[in-house]
Design a protein around this motif. Sequence first.
Motif, PDB file in Angstrom:
ATOM      1  N   MET B 234     -36.331 -92.663 -33.305  1.00 58.63           N
ATOM      2  CA  MET B 234     -35.726 -93.141 -32.056  1.00 58.63           C
ATOM      3  C   MET B 234     -35.677 -92.005 -31.029  1.00 58.63           C
ATOM      4  O   MET B 234     -36.021 -92.208 -29.863  1.00 58.63           O
ATOM      5  N   LEU B 237     -39.136 -91.440 -29.642  1.00 57.28           N
ATOM      6  CA  LEU B 237     -39.529 -92.495 -28.693  1.00 57.28           C
ATOM      7  C   LEU B 237     -38.823 -92.310 -27.353  1.00 57.28           C
ATOM      8  O   LEU B 237     -39.427 -92.470 -26.288  1.00 57.28           O
ATOM      9  N   LEU B 238     -37.532 -91.984 -27.413  1.00 55.36           N
ATOM     10  CA  LEU B 238     -36.766 -91.791 -26.168  1.00 55.36           C
ATOM     11  C   LEU B 238     -37.304 -90.586 -25.384  1.00 55.36           C
ATOM     12  O   LEU B 238     -37.412 -90.646 -24.156  1.00 55.36           O
ATOM     13  N   ARG B 240     -40.377 -89.477 -25.468  1.00 51.59           N
ATOM     14  CA  ARG B 240     -41.668 -89.904 -24.905  1.00 51.59           C
ATOM     15  C   ARG B 240     -41.446 -90.772 -23.670  1.00 51.59           C
ATOM     16  O   ARG B 240     -42.140 -90.641 -22.666  1.00 51.59           O
ATOM     17  N   GLU B 241     -40.433 -91.645 -23.743  1.00 45.99           N
ATOM     18  CA  GLU B 241     -40.130 -92.555 -22.636  1.00 45.99           C
ATOM     19  C   GLU B 241     -39.697 -91.751 -21.398  1.00 45.99           C
ATOM     20  O   GLU B 241     -40.118 -92.038 -20.279  1.00 45.99           O
TER      21      GLU B 241
END
Lengths: 50, 244
Positions: B234, B237-238, B240-241
């Motif tokens: 998680m 992903l955050l 990368r976002e």
Amino acid sequence: MMPELGPYAAEVGLAYAATGALLAGLIAYVLIRARRVRRALDELESRRGK
Amino acid sequence: MASIWRYANPRKFMETSGWLLPGVSILAALCIATGVIWGFFFTGEDYRQGSTVKIVFLHVPAALMAINAWLMMLVASLIWLIRRHHVSALAAKAAAPVGVTMTLIALITGAVWGQPMWGTWWAWDPRLTSFLILFLFYLGYIALWQAIEDPDTAADLTSVLCLVGSVFALLSRYAVNFWNQGLHQGASLSVVDEGAPMDIAYRLPLYFAMAGFALLFIALLLAGTRTEIRARRMQALLTRERMG
């Protein structure tokens, strides 16, 4: 059914109660955190998938 | 023979731990229930310790797992430092809350047992003191993970802390042998080999309780590591976002 604990009933009871409470708290912590993280990851992945 | 290192792959770990977890959890519950119910309800009083002897079924398994959890963290930390497998660092992180709880149970049940037997809740005895220091190391280890944002740096620093703390984990196990003084007796099961045998009526439920605590540790370790792997994904992903 309850065994006769004699003069040390309070000590034995306290040891078992404290252990039970600590183990229950630990298991609850692990399960709640697992559920929370899993839900957050699922939401994030579904948002990114859109 | 398949290499153990394939479990360093998070996907493989999630797959294997997913099917292991229910079985280990059920077995842990059965062993703990057997050991504790048998010990509490179906063993008699000791001629010297009275009913306080029933505390052995909690105190010894908890103390055993408090030390073994740290030693497991030591192995996982070494794997992280040498081979940089993320799963091992996350397993060490997941083991810490279990280890600190086991240490706290050992300290509390020891104090409650010590009061009627030794006449004091606490003594600065070598084993008790090294156990208290181990407890503080656990707290420090957990706090260090929380305090550092970058997970790889956190894993590096906590691994070093774990290496240092291992001295106290081993000391708490062997303190009685090193100093040969203090209130605490030697290891309960090695006392058996020294000519003062623990009666089989106590030893059998104790074995069940010890196996149960060990299996509970494994179950919580698997569940905790799965959570840490998800949390790590998680976080990635955050990040990368945020970077677009």
